[in-house]
Design a protein around this motif. Structure first.
Motif, PDB file in Angstrom:
ATOM      1  N   VAL C 175       0.842  -1.196   0.000  1.00 33.09           N
ATOM      2  CA  VAL C 175       0.000   0.000   0.000  1.00 33.09           C
ATOM      3  C   VAL C 175       0.879   1.249   0.000  1.00 33.09           C
ATOM      4  CG1 VAL C 175      -1.792   1.269   1.249  1.00 33.09           C
ATOM      5  CG2 VAL C 175      -1.850  -1.234   1.169  1.00 33.09           C
ATOM      6  N   ARG C 193      -7.396  10.707  -5.624  1.00 36.84           N
ATOM      7  CA  ARG C 193      -7.777   9.450  -4.991  1.00 36.84           C
ATOM      8  C   ARG C 193      -6.683   9.144  -3.989  1.00 36.84           C
ATOM      9  NH1 ARG C 193      -5.548   4.880  -6.988  1.00 36.84           N
ATOM     10  NH2 ARG C 193      -5.380   5.907  -8.990  1.00 36.84           N
ATOM     11  N   VAL C 195      -6.174   6.312  -2.333  1.00 30.45           N
ATOM     12  CA  VAL C 195      -5.973   4.882  -2.131  1.00 30.45           C
ATOM     13  C   VAL C 195      -5.166   4.334  -3.293  1.00 30.45           C
ATOM     14  CG1 VAL C 195      -7.160   2.665  -1.987  1.00 30.45           C
ATOM     15  CG2 VAL C 195      -8.228   4.714  -1.024  1.00 30.45           C
ATOM     16  N   SER C 196      -4.030   3.728  -3.016  1.00 33.72           N
ATOM     17  CA  SER C 196      -3.326   3.058  -4.101  1.00 33.72           C
ATOM     18  C   SER C 196      -2.297   2.086  -3.553  1.00 33.72           C
ATOM     19  CB  SER C 196      -2.651   4.051  -5.045  1.00 33.72           C
ATOM     20  OG  SER C 196      -2.384   3.411  -6.279  1.00 33.72           O
ATOM     21  N   THR C 197      -1.699   1.364  -4.473  1.00 35.36           N
ATOM     22  CA  THR C 197      -0.676   0.378  -4.125  1.00 35.36           C
ATOM     23  C   THR C 197       0.452   0.505  -5.143  1.00 35.36           C
ATOM     24  OG1 THR C 197      -1.807  -1.238  -5.511  1.00 35.36           O
ATOM     25  CG2 THR C 197      -2.304  -1.293  -3.157  1.00 35.36           C
ATOM     26  N   TYR C 200      -0.810  -1.039  -8.397  1.00 35.27           N
ATOM     27  CA  TYR C 200      -1.714  -0.199  -9.182  1.00 35.27           C
ATOM     28  C   TYR C 200      -0.925   0.896  -9.878  1.00 35.27           C
ATOM     29  CZ  TYR C 200      -5.975   2.288 -10.496  1.00 35.27           C
ATOM     30  OH  TYR C 200      -6.982   2.893 -11.216  1.00 35.27           O
ATOM     31  N   HIS C 204      -0.749   1.601 -13.743  1.00 35.19           N
ATOM     32  CA  HIS C 204      -1.584   2.698 -14.234  1.00 35.19           C
ATOM     33  C   HIS C 204      -1.010   4.097 -14.075  1.00 35.19           C
ATOM     34  CE1 HIS C 204      -4.667  -0.199 -15.026  1.00 35.19           C
ATOM     35  NE2 HIS C 204      -4.698  -0.606 -13.774  1.00 35.19           N
TER      36      HIS C 204
ATOM     37  N   ASP D 126      -9.573  -0.863 -14.224  1.00 36.90           N
ATOM     38  CA  ASP D 126      -9.186  -1.888 -13.249  1.00 36.90           C
ATOM     39  C   ASP D 126      -9.672  -1.519 -11.846  1.00 36.90           C
ATOM     40  OD1 ASP D 126      -7.783  -3.353 -15.049  1.00 36.90           O
ATOM     41  OD2 ASP D 126      -5.863  -3.224 -13.994  1.00 36.90           O
ATOM     42  N   VAL D 128      -9.233  -0.796  -8.033  1.00 38.31           N
ATOM     43  CA  VAL D 128      -8.148  -0.338  -7.154  1.00 38.31           C
ATOM     44  C   VAL D 128      -8.384  -0.840  -5.736  1.00 38.31           C
ATOM     45  CG1 VAL D 128      -9.277   1.878  -6.592  1.00 38.31           C
ATOM     46  CG2 VAL D 128      -6.776   1.660  -6.462  1.00 38.31           C
ATOM     47  N   VAL D 174      -4.768  -4.797  -5.442  1.00 38.03           N
ATOM     48  CA  VAL D 174      -6.073  -4.274  -5.042  1.00 38.03           C
ATOM     49  C   VAL D 174      -6.170  -4.167  -3.523  1.00 38.03           C
ATOM     50  CG1 VAL D 174      -8.555  -4.734  -5.063  1.00 38.03           C
ATOM     51  CG2 VAL D 174      -7.180  -5.090  -7.135  1.00 38.03           C
ATOM     52  N   VAL D 175      -6.572  -2.987  -3.045  1.00 40.51           N
ATOM     53  CA  VAL D 175      -6.660  -2.745  -1.605  1.00 40.51           C
ATOM     54  C   VAL D 175      -7.911  -3.426  -1.039  1.00 40.51           C
ATOM     55  CG1 VAL D 175      -6.856  -0.962   0.185  1.00 40.51           C
ATOM     56  CG2 VAL D 175      -5.427  -0.569  -1.843  1.00 40.51           C
TER      57      VAL D 175
END
Lengths: 456, 456, 456, 456
Positions: C175, C193, C195-197, C200, C204, D126, D128, D174-175
């Motif tokens: 994360v 946004r 939220v990400s990892t 991702y 992207h 996709d 997230v 994916v979180v």
């Protein structure tokens, strides 16, 4: 115009922010001063003055804090060798917009005591309210025993003159804003009501129902007041200017091991949980002072020369306890037990418990068990109401210094008015090696409520 | 004992929670009633009574709300055909712990008006305070023009008797707790001070400085009061019991397109931003009522038969506007413009602006530009202070119904006491096709402050 | 374990408190540090470490504040001549209960940049999350133009190695916790946004879609970033340790007269109300920076060598503005206009207004009025999207230093992306003697939304 | 875009509000729904959808509340005979601004279980993040024993297919947003960490480390889960739509006399103070469930067919207890003891106490006192860790129905993992006539921490 009260529970201390048109004054601020600045900001007012009605003896006054943060001038009365602020005299006035604050010298409680009459000049030059400090309360007058050796009579007379000669002449219609409410150590008979006027007090305040100055003075001299040991420090701080607090300290969370190490190095552990929780399980050596009793009892039972650690139910209670202690000048609250008592329990460390007796059980034991020591920790004056025959009396505030008066012949049952002060007493006894200690929960109030015949 | 004030800004409405020993009463609650229940919970008290000092006409009383949520009994006075609650008469008492609340019939403002004397029986059976409703205020008395046709004189006489015969005899020392403070439409001369007593008012309240009952009555009859159209609905609601609000509504956020569609279908758009922001850019057709003016002006300018949409600076202001409107019974606030005016601007939609004039510029224009229409929207009584010669006068509250009195010969400059009400007026004019409208910011206060010679 | 984000709106700055079992670390704290201590107290944790991911250039880092108040140790990366704290290197670890924080050197944005991998060792030694500072964002990477003369290429290559060689190998499942979100000046393409990892972003994040290190480097070198003048001061402060703030200052309320006197003595007046309110009426000489734009624009437009006064809608907005300014090191906010603009208006003082144009009106004016000066204050990069033919372009941040580029031949219409920055521009123009200034509300976003043909 | 978590402590229940551009959805709301509406208001978003990941069995879902207050549509999965809402299937999508929420059928925990994949279409189609309900947790998977007779194997296989066939294929990056965190009754092995991803779980979640579907299924079938009696009611409520709560109830404050009368009429008294406080002094007949244990234990120990009265430390704790109980459908919390236990004590009413043993004392007693009954109230699975030889085992949840298994031959010492559950057990025993009951504070955790040899 705005006028807001900031109340410090426990101390029953009442302070005020009053202002108009962008200017404000604070009367008798406490040390954690954020509240005053927040109120002033909300009204877009600048605090220009801090007024001390007298050199307080029961808490650390926050004048220096407020002054440092706002640039306000600190004002106080004559007859005191102040190390800070400006001394003002009878008739001195400040203006805040349409408001006029006028100083009245009202000695008696102390020699430098002031009152401050508030007029709304948009309406009239007459006073509409008066800040009376510790001169006149709702239902009582200020104590006059603090005057110092040999001057009690003089002080009591001065108080008569202040109340009858200065305050009451302002008129029946003047609203009363004293520095303390019910529960304060600065008076004994205050009413549990925060609304009053000079007229209502003139007619109904028991202390004012006298036929002569002499009668008033004799009554004052007949009063017995406690003088907790921390008063000396408060008096000193409030004369020279207390150390800056800036912010309330945040004690660090520590585990059982570090707590124990600190206790061995001299830190005193104060358990601020409820009396029942302390009775159920506590750490050996802890002093039980439930958080809402700190303001009244920490000054009797703690010193200024050691660190304090806390056991509480959670972080919110830690913060409340810190505030109560800081107001009494106890700034060395360095740590608290992280996770509270459960952290100690699950670490497998030793616990102590005290016994709990209800009133029925006390009734069974009284007079039948000759071994039991009944310990009454109330104030002397309370014994005049009712007594438990055969009980030993040592006032809680003096218990640490008078432990030898408590017989060690058998189990001790401590009691007081409700069971709360006697829980503190139990913790002190156990800390000093008494190993069979019980508390009568409910105590005298329960005895009265249940019509117990064993009290007299 | 506890006594807390709940103040509704804008309405200058004062309500009270008073209690002791686990029981409490609420005096004149507002409709969004959470505050009362929170106070009672904090003191661990049960609200057993709601007392209405009279059938209020300027807001929706929350008695039914509080009663439904607590089981409390609603009490109000005689001489009214109530559809709910219990009618009580002179001398009726309730006890809350040590407190005694005693009903005094004090008609005049309305025929069913009550006052409630509060005694702290632990100290005395005498009253220490009195809740006076709209009978006696700080610096004023209640208006007596609402009595109905032909009964104004009777009502004014009753008010005299209530104040001089019932209230003042309670004693100078009694603290005053009225239902309104400065700024309310229920009186004109209230002082900007929330502290007073019967004695202070007896001596300094201008309305009480009369030599006879007749003089008092004549003065009342000489007063001119506004009667906003929404009073009728309030009077109806407060007699039969208002629709339950339960909670303040949460208008949904909508985009520019949906807002426009709703406006076309009859929703009235109220812009609650500051006057300056409305002047800088606004949505055509919007009515400007800055959020802190809603309590005073929404009842004049909005109807109950249409939905209301809001433009505000953010969600916090939306919520405040909703509360102000709900207290006046406007429950149809259905939506607000999400993102505020910037969302409208960046959607490329049409904007309108009104002109802003400062006092120097007004001074240049006065008397030199014959085309200009000067529109004074103050109350008639204010014109007695100062006037702008040549100005047309239409009171803001009546402007929607008297638009034909505003000449359409040229640009209009609206003014009032400060520029705030005239901004509302400008929005109404523009909504009705006036296309060259300016506002004199500062208006008469600015003229006075700057020593302008063009006013008289 | 706990992990909480503290977000500073405006700066789009993200800081973190992470902890376990009574210990916590703070990542990149801001200067007003109460929030971090409150979170730690709530979890009964002691802040033992403060980690700076790099020497921040866009705000004053609060490490010294937190360290002073908690005793925490400050950690930061190598390749910098720090005057405080401890320099740590690749692989350095701290443990907080079950958590392990491991330092990764990830230079590129700056040479001393670190990332910090977080493992929950109760579950695995693998990282579960990573604090990436300004190395990797959601949807972007850190800018590499701050490296200093001649080293931009080197820095861009380092960033590639940091992202592709250090971060992404931690695994797709990790994360991402960056130091900034959308809107920050530290990147241009950040996604809205939080939220990400790493996975991702690998797939992207547009900045990571490159075929080679060279392509990555070239793209970086092709970016154009603004460098507000206050960056230098931030860089200095954050290298040597910023002056202690202790608490946010409370500017004093002043009246119109005192405000004017202070302005004449050099105080700069910042009007933090909405753009529309400033357009509607403002004080001559004021700089309009709406409160939510302070974080982005105060650093371009204000200096550190003068006092700042504020005009706001109320005390809450004053406090917010003070916080925004303090985070940029502007500590000389000494006063605010008590009562806001209405106090100025009713004092009869001079007002200025700027014109407001909607998109339809702009469409009418474009190309038809040769006298008009169209002023585009957007960033250069935004001009690539769309342009208004014939407009003069001066970036808002540089406007005070490039005023001579704005023709004084006639009225000026300022525009930008939405009308907000152009309102700031209008205030600067008027402060420098331009007297006919209008703002196109909605600007380019409105043009696009309404399908305007006059832009290209 | 915004995404906020609303956490219900005790239940370890995680619900979510996610939205963009003025629209929002709520996932698995709790019944006291103000928090969701507040979040949506703050972002100026309208709640258009409520998604239930499954028919919850451990709390009352707030979908109907949110729907009634916002007009949102409630969505849930197939294979259930719902009495409200709309059933959606694999692939169903909703759009909220740039966000897309896509339904995945992920049965196993229950047959109608859904997961919801979240995509930020501004960045990519996709996913997230994914809301997994009770299908996949941090460190565990959902229990599959609730499927009903004979279908456990089928359900376990479905869960495998859901996790391995639907969720993990979304990608390591994916979180994960599950419906519960550590401490929930919906799983046993959840990690104390609220941050994870599908990839981290794929690699490190113990439940996913299997070589085959069969192994996964067998492991599920080997798990033992508790099924508190209140689950049936939750399942019913959540299928047909729970009774509307509207607001959390406010129990009325009552005195000792009224409390006693209510208890005699069938009201059950729940003491929500700390275990230690209950041990120190409590009201005979009370059930001790400390407030932070209500979510876990009220469903085992209380019924729906009787009123509940509370004893708490103060009004704040009363309110917290009410919220915990309401989430489990206990709406009949009608009163609380005003003034808390001290009011009972000072009324002179009977108190009970239980004994407190520390680990050292337990070590002295074990094996030496044949009369003592050692009662272990942990779950069966916990006995596999360590045991006290000779102890009787009755799981706390079943204790009221299995009291006859506790020998009445002598004093009982209850223990558990820490002493908290055994305090609840002690209250149940005393309520049923056991008169010599003690609790081992610290229990097994203390034994381990202190290296006690008497456990095995």
């Amino acid at each position: 115009m705005f006028l807001e009260v900031v109340k410090s529970e426990g101390l029953s201390h009442l302070s005020y922010v009053v202002g108009d048109a962008g200017e404000a004054a604070v009367i008798d601020p406490r040390r954690d001063s954020e509240a005053y600045l927040d109120i002033a900001s909300r009204y877009e007012a600048r605090i220009t003055h801090v007024i001390e009605t007298h050199r307080n003896e029961d808490y650390v006054v926050g004048s220096v804090e407020v002054a440092r943060r706002t640039g306000a001038e600190v004002l106080h009365g004559p007859n005191m060798d102040w190390d800070y602020g400006r001394t003002v005299e009878e008739g001195f006035e400040i203006r805040l917009g349409n408001l006029r604050l006028r100083v009245l010298e009202t000695p008696g409680h102390t020699f430098e005591s002031l009152s401050v009459a508030l007029a709304d000049t948009g309406s009239s030059e007459d006073a509409v309210a008066v800040f009376t400090g510790d001169c006149l309360f709702v239902g009582d007058v200020g104590r006059t025993d603090l005057a110092g050796e040999g001057r009690e009579r003089e002080a009591a007379g001065m108080l008569y003159d202040s109340v009858f000669g200065k305050l009451l002449p302002l008129g029946d219609h003047v609203v009363l804003y004293p520095a303390h409410g019910a529960g304060s150590v600065c008076g004994t008979g205050m009413a549990d009501r925060e609304v009053s006027t000079l007229g209502y007090e003139r007619i109904h305040n028991p202390a004012l129902q006298v036929r002569s100055r002499d009668e008033f003075v004799e009554r004052r001299l007949g009063e017995r007041h406690d003088r907790p040991p921390y008063f000396r420090r408060m008096e000193h701080y409030n004369r020279v200017g207390a150390p800056l607090l800036d912010r309330l300290p945040r004690p660090i969370p520590v585990g059982p091991e570090e707590l124990e190490a600190r206790m061995q190095a001299g830190t005193v552990l104060v358990d601020v949980r409820s009396p029942e929780a302390w009775l159920g399980a506590s750490i050996p050596g802890s002093i039980a002072i439930p958080k809402d009793m700190l303001a009244s009892w920490a000054g009797w039972l703690l010193g200024y020369d050691h660190d304090v650690a806390l056991v509480a139910e959670g972080p919110r209670d830690v913060a409340e306890a810190v505030a109560h202690l800081a107001r009494l000048g106890f700034d060395r609250v360095t740590c608290h037990l992280a996770g509270g008592l459960p952290a100690w329990e699950t670490a497998g460390r030793p616990l102590q418990t005290a016994g709990t007796l209800d009133t029925e059980r006390v009734g069974e034991l009284v007079g039948r068990d000759g071994e039991l020591v009944w310990l009454d920790v109330r104030k002397a004056a309370e014994l005049e109401q009712e007594r438990l025959p055969g009980a030993v009396h040592v006032f809680l505030g003096e218990l640490p210094r008078r432990l030898e008066e408590v017989p060690r012949r058998g189990p001790v049952v401590a009691f007081c008015g409700s069971g709360r002060r006697s829980t503190i007493a139990a913790s002190i006894l156990m800390r000093h090696g008494f190993d069979r200690v019980s508390v009568w929960m409910g105590s005298m109030r329960a005895a009265r409520a249940s019509g117990a015949r064993f009290i007299s």
